[in-house]
Enzyme design. Structure first.
Site, PDB file in Angstrom:
ATOM      1  N   HIS A 119       0.874  -1.184   0.000  1.00 31.20           N
ATOM      2  CA  HIS A 119       0.000   0.000   0.000  1.00 31.20           C
ATOM      3  C   HIS A 119       0.909   1.232   0.000  1.00 31.20           C
ATOM      4  O   HIS A 119       2.012   1.180   0.541  1.00 31.20           O
ATOM      5  CB  HIS A 119      -0.832  -0.060   1.287  1.00 31.20           C
ATOM      6  CG  HIS A 119      -1.885   0.996   1.416  1.00 31.20           C
ATOM      7  ND1 HIS A 119      -1.605   2.292   1.786  1.00 31.20           N
ATOM      8  CD2 HIS A 119      -3.227   0.927   1.272  1.00 31.20           C
ATOM      9  CE1 HIS A 119      -2.735   2.978   1.858  1.00 31.20           C
ATOM     10  NE2 HIS A 119      -3.737   2.180   1.540  1.00 31.20           N
ATOM     11  N   ASP A 190       3.438  -4.178   7.902  1.00 32.75           N
ATOM     12  CA  ASP A 190       2.183  -3.443   7.754  1.00 32.75           C
ATOM     13  C   ASP A 190       1.059  -4.443   8.013  1.00 32.75           C
ATOM     14  O   ASP A 190       0.813  -5.346   7.208  1.00 32.75           O
ATOM     15  CB  ASP A 190       2.117  -2.873   6.329  1.00 32.75           C
ATOM     16  CG  ASP A 190       0.774  -2.229   6.020  1.00 32.75           C
ATOM     17  OD1 ASP A 190      -0.188  -2.407   6.800  1.00 32.75           O
ATOM     18  OD2 ASP A 190       0.681  -1.554   4.978  1.00 32.75           O
ATOM     19  N   GLN A 193      -4.330  -4.895   7.150  1.00 33.64           N
ATOM     20  CA  GLN A 193      -5.352  -5.875   6.759  1.00 33.64           C
ATOM     21  C   GLN A 193      -5.236  -7.158   7.578  1.00 33.64           C
ATOM     22  O   GLN A 193      -6.234  -7.762   7.965  1.00 33.64           O
ATOM     23  CB  GLN A 193      -5.218  -6.229   5.261  1.00 33.64           C
ATOM     24  CG  GLN A 193      -5.418  -5.068   4.328  1.00 33.64           C
ATOM     25  CD  GLN A 193      -6.806  -4.447   4.427  1.00 33.64           C
ATOM     26  OE1 GLN A 193      -7.787  -5.099   4.799  1.00 33.64           O
ATOM     27  NE2 GLN A 193      -6.903  -3.178   4.111  1.00 33.64           N
ATOM     28  N   LYS A 216     -10.032  -0.289  10.698  1.00 35.87           N
ATOM     29  CA  LYS A 216     -10.184  -1.508   9.890  1.00 35.87           C
ATOM     30  C   LYS A 216     -10.548  -2.696  10.765  1.00 35.87           C
ATOM     31  O   LYS A 216     -10.764  -3.797  10.276  1.00 35.87           O
ATOM     32  CB  LYS A 216      -8.902  -1.790   9.109  1.00 35.87           C
ATOM     33  CG  LYS A 216      -8.636  -0.710   8.056  1.00 35.87           C
ATOM     34  CD  LYS A 216      -7.518  -1.093   7.153  1.00 35.87           C
ATOM     35  CE  LYS A 216      -6.966   0.081   6.400  1.00 35.87           C
ATOM     36  NZ  LYS A 216      -7.803   0.523   5.290  1.00 35.87           N
ATOM     37  N   CYS A 358      -4.638   2.333  -3.699  1.00 34.36           N
ATOM     38  CA  CYS A 358      -3.397   2.887  -3.117  1.00 34.36           C
ATOM     39  C   CYS A 358      -2.229   1.937  -3.349  1.00 34.36           C
ATOM     40  O   CYS A 358      -1.379   1.760  -2.453  1.00 34.36           O
ATOM     41  CB  CYS A 358      -3.550   3.192  -1.632  1.00 34.36           C
ATOM     42  SG  CYS A 358      -4.750   4.454  -1.285  1.00 34.36           S
TER      43      CYS A 358
HETATM   44  N1  PLP Z   1      -1.646  -0.522   4.684  1.00 33.82           N
HETATM   45  C1  PLP Z   1      -2.630  -1.267   4.160  1.00 33.82           C
HETATM   46  C2  PLP Z   1      -2.329  -2.671   3.718  1.00 33.82           C
HETATM   47  C3  PLP Z   1      -3.905  -0.736   4.043  1.00 33.82           C
HETATM   48  O1  PLP Z   1      -4.881  -1.474   3.530  1.00 33.82           O
HETATM   49  C4  PLP Z   1      -4.130   0.602   4.453  1.00 33.82           C
HETATM   50  C5  PLP Z   1      -5.465   1.207   4.268  1.00 33.82           C
HETATM   51  O2  PLP Z   1      -6.189   0.867   3.379  1.00 33.82           O
HETATM   52  C6  PLP Z   1      -3.083   1.313   5.010  1.00 33.82           C
HETATM   53  C7  PLP Z   1      -1.849   0.722   5.112  1.00 33.82           C
HETATM   54  C8  PLP Z   1      -3.264   2.707   5.509  1.00 33.82           C
HETATM   55  O3  PLP Z   1      -4.105   2.723   6.616  1.00 33.82           O
HETATM   56  P1  PLP Z   1      -4.619   4.112   7.237  1.00 33.82           P
HETATM   57  O4  PLP Z   1      -5.260   4.844   6.095  1.00 33.82           O
HETATM   58  O5  PLP Z   1      -5.595   3.683   8.278  1.00 33.82           O
HETATM   59  O6  PLP Z   1      -3.441   4.810   7.775  1.00 33.82           O
END
Ligand code: PLP
Length: 403
Positions: A119, A190, A193, A216, A358
């Protein structure tokens, strides 16, 4: 099969009984116990924390710190001071990026290794770090022995998503961590998910950093967690300066507080932390992680989608033995832009995600401009999948194709 009752936990369905929500990877729906806990706190128990000399403030502090302990236990941290509250995954990654930027150990010419499945939150900060420090940013495109050789003695940071939001792929994280540690590199995970779908034990995994977001996992927006091994968090300079993060201040000098306060300047998102604590309780109660029902639902959806000849599933590396998939499915519809698919499905109250998720470098690598993405949570059922399939069958006809 599944959990029709779980829908009753989610008030949004009371107002929108027809809603078919298939976008939990973007943000999960909010469960009633979390809404209630936040409302209870705001109505009867709010005060600023860490500084009041009266009961309401003591109790608010206690509640806030209890959540830290709860999260630490839930993710398997050695101690609660290794849990830092942030605004979310993006914020956690940015904290880390600034830490690495200021630390001379991370040097020009050394490598940061990412997977192509990241992401932007776990990509752009590292790209910026590489630019600022003259480090080399390298991608791995699969997780074969050969590709993992890229994690070599010049590597200092490996940043990897434990479950891709764009395609649901789960990489072999244990192997990646072993390879990284064997060459002295740090691993940033990260978990945005992964956290709702798989149990995590950061200690057993021996991961150096792990980040996730409250929204999430049924909790509120604006709250998240950065886990870090104590030795690393202690080495981190405060990302922000101000109240609550100090030990002593004179006119010209400041000494900083210890963990975790050093890394949480100012009045924090106390409401968010209360909501996150309730979300953790809820996830444990509903056994959200390692949920076989959701995995079965994914399989059912993959089977159903595979029956449609105008659908192309986007499942990179699906035949690789070391790759698993979580309940997130990406696909394209022949001749129809993903945004058009999403808008047409919305006419049937079906909420899906469309676009690059993203993950533009991944889309470019896959030679796609975007995909349609469905993602499941405990409120989804086979009926939702059946409704999706039915609606998908009419998408192309809406746009004038014969079938
Ligand atoms: N990493 C992953 C795999 C995500 O799916 C997301 C959000 O969709 C993020 C990071 C970023 O999360 P946040 O927007 O809550 O900071």
């Amino acid at each position: 099969m599944p959990n029709a009752n779980y829908r009753e936990d989610f008030p949004v369905y009371e107002k929108n009984p027809e809603l078919i929500y298939l976008d939990s990877a973007a943000s999960s729906l909010r469960a009633r116990p979390i809404i209630d806990a936040m409302s209870q706190y705001a109505s009867y128990a709010h005060a600023n924390i860490h500084r009041g000399a009266y009961r309401l403030s003591f109790e608010a502090t206690e509640k806030y710190e209890e959540v830290r302990k709860k999260v630490a236990k839930w993710i398997g941290a050695k101690e609660s001071n290794e849990v830092i509250f942030t605004q979310g995954t993006t914020d956690s990654m940015n904290h880390l990026m600034h830490f690495f930027e200021d630390d001379d150990r991370f040097e020009k010419g050394k490598k940061i290794v990412l997977s192509i499945f990241e992401h932007h939150s776990n990509l752009v900060p590292w790209q910026q770090l590489a630019k600022k420090k003259g480090m080399i940013l390298e991608y791995i495109y699969d997780f074969s022995e050969e590709s993992l050789k890229q994690i070599d003695t010049t590597t200092q940071i490996v940043a990897i998503s434990l479950m891709s939001n764009a395609v649901g792929l789960i990489p072999p994280i244990e192997t990646i961590i072993q390879k990284a540690h064997a060459v002295g590199a740090l691993v940033v995970g990260d978990g945005a998910q992964y956290i709702t779908h798989r149990e995590i034990n950061v200690c057993q995994l021996d991961i150096d950093f792990f980040a996730f977001s409250g929204h999430k996992c049924f909790g509120p927006t604006g709250i998240g967690v950065l886990y870090g091994k104590r030795q690393w968090l202690e080495a981190m300079p405060p990302p922000r300066f101000g109240g609550d993060m100090i030990e002593y201040v004179t006119e010209q000098e400041t000494t900083f507080a210890g963990l975790p306060n050093k890394l949480e300047a100012g009045t924090p998102n106390i409401d968010g932390v209360i909501g996150l604590g309730a979300a953790v309780d809820y996830m444990i109660y509903r056994q959200v992680q390692n949920n076989n029902t959701l995995d079965a639902l994914r399989e059912y959806a993959v089977d159903q989608l595979s029956e449609l000849d105008f659908i192309r599933l986007v499942q990179p590396l699906k035949d690789s033995e070391t790759i698993l998939y979580g309940p997130i499915i990406s696909f394209t519809v022949k001749d129809v832009h993903p945004h058009d698919v999403a808008s047409i499905l919305d006419q049937s109250n079906i909420a899906i995600r469309a676009g690059h998720h993203c993950a533009q470098p991944l889309m470019k690598y896959l030679e796609l401009t975007g995909t349609c993405r469905i993602s499941f949570s405990i409120y989804n059922t086979r009926d939702d999948v059946d409704a999706l399939i039915l609606a998908l069958k009419s998408v192309r006809r809406w746009l004038g194709y014969e079938s």
